[in-house]
Design an enzyme around this catalytic site. Structure first.
Site, PDB file in Angstrom:
ATOM      1  N   ASP A  59       0.883  -1.162   0.000  1.00 45.91           N
ATOM      2  CA  ASP A  59       0.000   0.000   0.000  1.00 45.91           C
ATOM      3  C   ASP A  59       0.919   1.211   0.000  1.00 45.91           C
ATOM      4  OD1 ASP A  59      -1.659   2.146   0.509  1.00 45.91           O
ATOM      5  OD2 ASP A  59      -2.670   1.235   2.230  1.00 45.91           O
ATOM      6  N   ASN A  86       2.909   2.843 -10.569  1.00 43.20           N
ATOM      7  CA  ASN A  86       1.664   2.887 -11.328  1.00 43.20           C
ATOM      8  C   ASN A  86       0.443   3.179 -10.468  1.00 43.20           C
ATOM      9  OD1 ASN A  86      -0.259   2.032 -13.646  1.00 43.20           O
ATOM     10  ND2 ASN A  86      -0.755   0.583 -12.009  1.00 43.20           N
ATOM     11  N   TYR A 162      -6.432  15.529  -9.667  1.00 44.08           N
ATOM     12  CA  TYR A 162      -5.659  14.481 -10.351  1.00 44.08           C
ATOM     13  C   TYR A 162      -4.564  15.095 -11.216  1.00 44.08           C
ATOM     14  CZ  TYR A 162      -4.656  10.645 -13.594  1.00 44.08           C
ATOM     15  OH  TYR A 162      -4.024   9.685 -14.364  1.00 44.08           O
ATOM     16  N   LYS A 166      -0.330  14.803 -10.862  1.00 38.13           N
ATOM     17  CA  LYS A 166       0.561  14.290 -11.912  1.00 38.13           C
ATOM     18  C   LYS A 166       1.625  15.330 -12.283  1.00 38.13           C
ATOM     19  CE  LYS A 166      -1.253  10.224 -12.346  1.00 38.13           C
ATOM     20  NZ  LYS A 166      -0.495   9.003 -11.947  1.00 38.13           N
ATOM     21  N   THR A 197     -10.112   2.436 -18.318  1.00 38.75           N
ATOM     22  CA  THR A 197      -9.877   1.707 -17.073  1.00 38.75           C
ATOM     23  C   THR A 197     -10.903   2.150 -16.036  1.00 38.75           C
ATOM     24  OG1 THR A 197      -8.389   3.358 -16.121  1.00 38.75           O
ATOM     25  CG2 THR A 197      -7.393   1.687 -17.545  1.00 38.75           C
TER      26      THR A 197
END
Length: 238
Positions: A59, A86, A162, A166, A197
């Protein structure tokens, strides 16, 4: 046989990346938080004839879990050749920078940025034992400040937490690559593109096979690839 650790590898792009690398002859450790999901992923790969894979619990938001995973690998392998950060989450939408919930922003950063940083820091000693150590941070075009500044992005206000996580991850790539510039490390950000996904409710326009291929290409390029860059098919502007 070269070894790979992929975080968040029990499904989606992580799972497909593990599959493709294993098919190329790498021994792949699929990292996941939940044992049941991790073992199900291993079972699926072995049912398709892929045996050079194993599951490891990790984790990335829990430093004790990351340290335990490191200790487990240290007893099994002499060196780690490839680390693929990832594991990532999209967070709750919408994510407006002017009004988004701070707890959501922190949660997204905890996995997408801090998780990748602390996982990398823990595994660097094992990576240093490799002749050609590779670190790949799975990023997104949404992390490109240049693209945000030059295009009318339809995701503004939807994926801001998000996107900014990144961008931070990309900064980590650049800074770490510069720190390691006189070593044999190859450290890069790679975007799989808009892939269907769970992260985007399968709204992506390409398959996981297509998205994972970009990651695999950089992971297997060895000495031929530069370091401290942002890739998909070609280089992406920071």
């Amino acid at each position: 046989m070269k070894t790979v650790l992929i975080t968040g590898a029990n499904k989606g792009i992580g799972f497909e990346t593990a599959k493709q690398l294993a098919q190329l002859g790498y021994f792949v450790y699929l990292g996941s938080r939940e044992k049941i999901k991790g073992l199900e992923a291993i079972k699926e790969l072995k049912a398709s004839g892929i045996s050079n894979v194993s599951w490891i619990q990790i984790d990335v938001t829990d430093i004790h879990s990351v340290q335990q995973a490191k200790q487990e690998l240290e007893t099994s392998i002499g060196a780690l050749d490839v680390l693929i950060n990832n594991a990532g989450i999209a967070g709750e939408q919408p994510q407006s920078m002017s009004a988004g919930k701070m707890e959501n922003l922190r949660k997204v950063f905890e996995t997408n940025f801090f998780g990748a940083v602390q996982t990398t820091q823990q595994f660097i000693p094992l990576l240093k034992k490799s002749d050609e150590p590779v670190i790949i941070n799975v990023s997104s075009e949404l992390g490109s400040l240049t693209l945000h500044n030059s295009t009318q992005n339809p995701n503004y206000g939807i994926y801001d937490a998000y996107s900014s996580s990144k961008t931070a991850l990309n900064a980590f790539t650049v800074l770490l690559a510069n720190e390691m510039r006189n070593t044999n490390f190859k450290i890069n950000s790679v975007s799989p593109g808009y892939t269907a996904t769970d992260l985007n409710q399968h709204q992506g326009t390409q398959t996981v096979e297509q998205g994972a291929k970009y990651i695999v290409n950089i992971a297997t390029s060895g000495k031929d690839i530069v370091t401290g860059q942002f890739f998909r098919e070609d280089q992406i502007p920071w």
